[in-house]
Enzyme design. Sequence first.
Site, short mmCIF file in Angstrom:
data_model
loop_
_atom_site.label_atom_id
_atom_site.label_comp_id
_atom_site.label_asym_id
_atom_site.label_seq_id
_atom_site.Cartn_x
_atom_site.Cartn_y
_atom_site.Cartn_z
N CYS A 72 0.52 -0.84 0.15
CA CYS A 72 -0.08 -0.29 -0.10
C CYS A 72 1.02 1.40 -0.03
CB CYS A 72 -1.04 -0.21 1.45
SG CYS A 72 -1.53 1.24 1.38
N CYS A 181 -1.27 4.15 -6.59
CA CYS A 181 -1.44 3.45 -5.64
C CYS A 181 -2.36 1.57 -5.77
CB CYS A 181 -2.90 3.85 -4.91
SG CYS A 181 -4.53 3.39 -4.25
#
Length: 242
Positions: A72, A181
Site C-alpha cells: 500500500c 496506489c
Amino acid sequence: MKNLIGVFDSGIGGLSIIEKLREILPHETFLYYADSTNCPYGNKTTEELLDITSKIVNYLRDEGCKLIVIACNTATTKCLKRLRELFPDIILVGVVPAIKVACDNNYQNTLVLATPATIESERTSELIKDYKRKNQNIYLAPCEGLAYAIEQGKAQDVNSILDTVFKDYQDKDIDCIVLGCTHYPFIKNEIAKRLPEATLIDGSLGVAKEVKRQLEIHNLINSSTAEGTVYMVNSKSLPKES
Ligand code: DGL
C-alpha cells in the site's frame, strides 16, 4: 517460523503486488491480509495509520511471517520509517509511487495518481526531490475516493472521479502515468482510455525484486521446489480486540 511472506493492504489493492511477487518468487507462500475494516486508508491521519498498521505487522509477525510487504503506497509513504523503528526485528518492504522509474526513463511530463495521503506525504516530496531532473515535470493528482470506489466495485463512481481528475491534464502532454496506489492497476483500462498516448507504470516489479533481494541477503529463500500458495485473511473475519 512458518516460512510465510506477509502482505497487507486496506483491501484488494495489494493483490496487484501479490501477482508480481508470485511471478518472481513462485515457490514462496504468502499470507495476504486485507484490512477491509479500515478501508480506505487514503484519508486517514498518520497517527491513525500507524496505529492500524502496527497492529497488522504484529499480527503477521505472530503468524510466523519471515518478511512483511506493505502493499500500500499510503501506508508505506506515511508509516514505513516509523514501523521500521518499532519493529527492528522484522524485514519490512514497502511500495512507493514509481517516480524514480518515470524519471530514469526520461519521461517529460509525468502524472502521479495516488490517494490524498500519499500525495501530501513527505516521502512523495523526497522522491521528486531525489529523482526529477530540471527538464521534467511531475504533476500530482490526489484521487479522493477512488480506491474506495474500486474496492466497492462502483464503476460509475470510478468514472466520475477519473473524469474530474483528468480534465486538468488534457493539455499537459502527459507521456507517463504513475499508478501510485495499488488499487489502480485494476482500473488501468479506464485510466489508459483518458490519455491513450501515456505509458502506465506502477511499483509492483520494484517491490517484488526488492523482496527477492532481501530474502537472498538474509538467506530466507524457500528451498522447496513446489509451487507456493496464497492464504487470505480479512480483518472483518478476525475477532475484535477487547
Ligand atoms: N491501496 C492503497 C494504496 O496503495 C490504499 C488505498 C486506500 O485504502 O485508500 O495507497
